[in-house]
Design a protein around this motif. Structure first.
Motif, PDB file in Angstrom:
ATOM      1  N   ARG A 184      -9.474   5.238  -5.316  1.00 42.84           N
ATOM      2  CA  ARG A 184      -8.947   4.061  -6.021  1.00 42.84           C
ATOM      3  C   ARG A 184      -9.966   2.922  -5.985  1.00 42.84           C
ATOM      4  O   ARG A 184     -10.005   2.080  -6.877  1.00 42.84           O
ATOM      5  CB  ARG A 184      -7.637   3.638  -5.381  1.00 42.84           C
ATOM      6  CG  ARG A 184      -7.739   3.374  -3.881  1.00 42.84           C
ATOM      7  CD  ARG A 184      -6.378   3.302  -3.258  1.00 42.84           C
ATOM      8  NE  ARG A 184      -6.411   3.195  -1.805  1.00 42.84           N
ATOM      9  CZ  ARG A 184      -5.480   3.711  -1.013  1.00 42.84           C
ATOM     10  NH1 ARG A 184      -4.467   4.379  -1.519  1.00 42.84           N
ATOM     11  NH2 ARG A 184      -5.545   3.551   0.293  1.00 42.84           N
ATOM     12  N   VAL A 185     -10.792   2.886  -4.928  1.00 47.97           N
ATOM     13  CA  VAL A 185     -11.833   1.850  -4.845  1.00 47.97           C
ATOM     14  C   VAL A 185     -12.760   1.970  -6.046  1.00 47.97           C
ATOM     15  O   VAL A 185     -13.086   0.988  -6.711  1.00 47.97           O
ATOM     16  CB  VAL A 185     -12.640   1.995  -3.532  1.00 47.97           C
ATOM     17  CG1 VAL A 185     -13.848   1.075  -3.530  1.00 47.97           C
ATOM     18  CG2 VAL A 185     -11.748   1.747  -2.328  1.00 47.97           C
ATOM     19  N   ARG A 201     -15.935   7.397   1.120  1.00 45.45           N
ATOM     20  CA  ARG A 201     -15.518   8.406   2.095  1.00 45.45           C
ATOM     21  C   ARG A 201     -14.959   9.620   1.348  1.00 45.45           C
ATOM     22  O   ARG A 201     -14.400   9.481   0.263  1.00 45.45           O
ATOM     23  CB  ARG A 201     -14.420   7.773   2.964  1.00 45.45           C
ATOM     24  CG  ARG A 201     -13.856   8.588   4.085  1.00 45.45           C
ATOM     25  CD  ARG A 201     -12.856   7.717   4.882  1.00 45.45           C
ATOM     26  NE  ARG A 201     -11.698   7.354   4.073  1.00 45.45           N
ATOM     27  CZ  ARG A 201     -10.596   8.082   3.939  1.00 45.45           C
ATOM     28  NH1 ARG A 201     -10.496   9.236   4.578  1.00 45.45           N
ATOM     29  NH2 ARG A 201      -9.594   7.678   3.186  1.00 45.45           N
ATOM     30  N   GLY A 211     -15.055   1.278   3.851  1.00 42.92           N
ATOM     31  CA  GLY A 211     -14.495   1.633   5.150  1.00 42.92           C
ATOM     32  C   GLY A 211     -13.152   2.334   4.960  1.00 42.92           C
ATOM     33  O   GLY A 211     -12.514   2.166   3.924  1.00 42.92           O
ATOM     34  N   ARG A 221       0.877  -1.186   0.000  1.00 46.55           N
ATOM     35  CA  ARG A 221       0.000   0.000   0.000  1.00 46.55           C
ATOM     36  C   ARG A 221       0.904   1.223   0.000  1.00 46.55           C
ATOM     37  O   ARG A 221       1.856   1.318   0.779  1.00 46.55           O
ATOM     38  CB  ARG A 221      -0.900   0.012   1.228  1.00 46.55           C
ATOM     39  CG  ARG A 221      -1.554   1.390   1.370  1.00 46.55           C
ATOM     40  CD  ARG A 221      -2.735   1.400   2.238  1.00 46.55           C
ATOM     41  NE  ARG A 221      -3.805   0.575   1.694  1.00 46.55           N
ATOM     42  CZ  ARG A 221      -5.047   0.620   2.144  1.00 46.55           C
ATOM     43  NH1 ARG A 221      -5.373   1.436   3.118  1.00 46.55           N
ATOM     44  NH2 ARG A 221      -5.972  -0.167   1.629  1.00 46.55           N
TER      45      ARG A 221
HETATM   46  N1  ASP Z   1     -10.073   1.831   2.563  1.00 38.67           N
HETATM   47  C1  ASP Z   1     -10.275   2.325   1.239  1.00 38.67           C
HETATM   48  C2  ASP Z   1      -8.952   2.682   0.587  1.00 38.67           C
HETATM   49  O1  ASP Z   1      -7.901   2.372   1.125  1.00 38.67           O
HETATM   50  C3  ASP Z   1     -11.254   3.435   1.158  1.00 38.67           C
HETATM   51  C4  ASP Z   1     -10.944   4.661   1.979  1.00 38.67           C
HETATM   52  O2  ASP Z   1      -9.843   4.796   2.518  1.00 38.67           O
HETATM   53  O3  ASP Z   1     -11.839   5.510   2.070  1.00 38.67           O
HETATM   54  O4  ASP Z   1      -8.958   3.240  -0.492  1.00 38.67           O
END
Ligand code: ASP
Length: 311
Positions: A169-170, A225, A266, A108
């Motif tokens: 990115r989601v 989010r 999330g 990540r």
């Molecule tokens: N957990 C997801 C991401 O890493 C979404 C977010 O952070 O809002 O992209």
């Protein structure tokens, strides 16, 4: 060994075999009626580095849990406390981990091209655990898997992705995979939260700014989010205004179809994109997604490393 840097590294048959294995793993990882029935040893001999250079709870913990439950060895690495603080490059970190005999890396990172860069210097399997505004392929797999477990992963079904599209990115990964699977993806956001190039002709997905109208046509929602950590200081919608225009609240739940599914990757901002009433609604799959994420990541690791715990 196979790497998954983007959703389009996975063919549809690849995705289907990962879903089948996740279906097999899920009741063993999260039995409805008692303690886990693992340890399996599907990942015995696998040595993985989990490099999380941006915050994460769900993705990081589910990769670690999945690998450990299947007998793999994993080491967690974060930016603070590692040589990245001394200026070591991602390339040199990849070469260092390879020299230690790691055959798996999950990464990540805040840069959209970090996984490609890392994979160029690492001969084991590389899994993108979320990179910048770029890709988050395991989130896409778990979203599709959640739809499948609810009988909604069918061509023609409508999925509405709501919120901060520009920084997500989601959205990029989930929309790509679901579209390839034949579902109809529509984006719902104010113009300020859409990539500017997607406002005109040639946009890759349908778009509407009107949530109240779009809700009644959706078979599933993916709420996003506001990713303020990626906003550049320009004028953006405040939380209260966002909640009013785009938050899923008790009134809007009434506009949603009875069989529709509510998803969110999330972490959630309660009272902003998700109202309290959502968590009590039987259509809410946000917690189910978390459990599904462990099974999907376990299945993906097996697939990437050419292992099958069912053997
Ligand atoms: N957990 C997801 C991401 O890493 C979404 C977010 O952070 O809002 O992209």
């Amino acid at each position: 060994m196979r790497s998954v840097l983007r959703t389009d590294d996975l063919s549809l048959p690849d995705a289907a075999s990962i879903f089948d294995l996740a279906d097999w793993l899920l009741p063993r990882i999260l039995p409805p009626d008692g303690p886990r029935r693992l340890k399996l040893d599907g990942l015995r001999g696998v040595s993985g580095a989990l490099l999380f250079y941006e915050p994460s709870t769900r993705t990081r913990v589910s990769f670690e849990l999945a690998a450990k439950l299947l007998g793999g060895d994993v080491v967690g690495i974060s930016a603070s406390g590692s040589s990245i603080e001394k200026g070591e490059s991602l390339r040199d970190t990849a070469m260092t981990l390879e020299a230690m005999g790691f055959n798996l890396a999950v990464l990540r990172h805040r840069c959209a091209d970090a996984a490609e860069l890392f994979a160029g210097r690492f001969s084991g399997a590389v899994i993108n655990g979320g990179t910048g505004r770029g890709e988050h392929p395991t989130q896409a797999l778990l979203d599709a898997f959640t739809l499948r477990r609810h009988g909604l992963l069918e061509a023609g079904r409508g999925v509405l992705i709501v919120g901060d599209i520009a920084n997500s990115r989601v959205m990029r990964s989930t929309a790509e995979l679901l579209t390839r699977l034949g579902l109809r993806v529509t984006l719902c956001a104010p113009p300020s939260l859409l990539p500017p190039a997607w406002l005109g002709e040639g946009a890759p997905y349908a778009w509407t700014p009107d949530l109240d109208v779009a809700l009644g046509k959706a078979d599933a929602l993916v709420l996003l989010r506001m990713q303020r950590e990626r906003m550049d200081g320009a004028a953006h919608t405040g939380a209260a205004e966002y909640a009013k225009l785009y938050g899923l609240n008790a009134r809007r739940l009434g506009l949603l179809r009875p069989g529709a599914l509510i998803m969110h990757p999330g972490p959630v901002n309660r009272g902003v994109e998700v109202g309290e009433a959502v968590f009590a609604d039987p259509r809410c799959a946000i917690n189910a997604q978390v459990g599904n994420g462990v099974a999907i990541r376990a299945a993906l690791l097996c697939w990437a490393l050419g292992k099958d715990p069912r053997d």
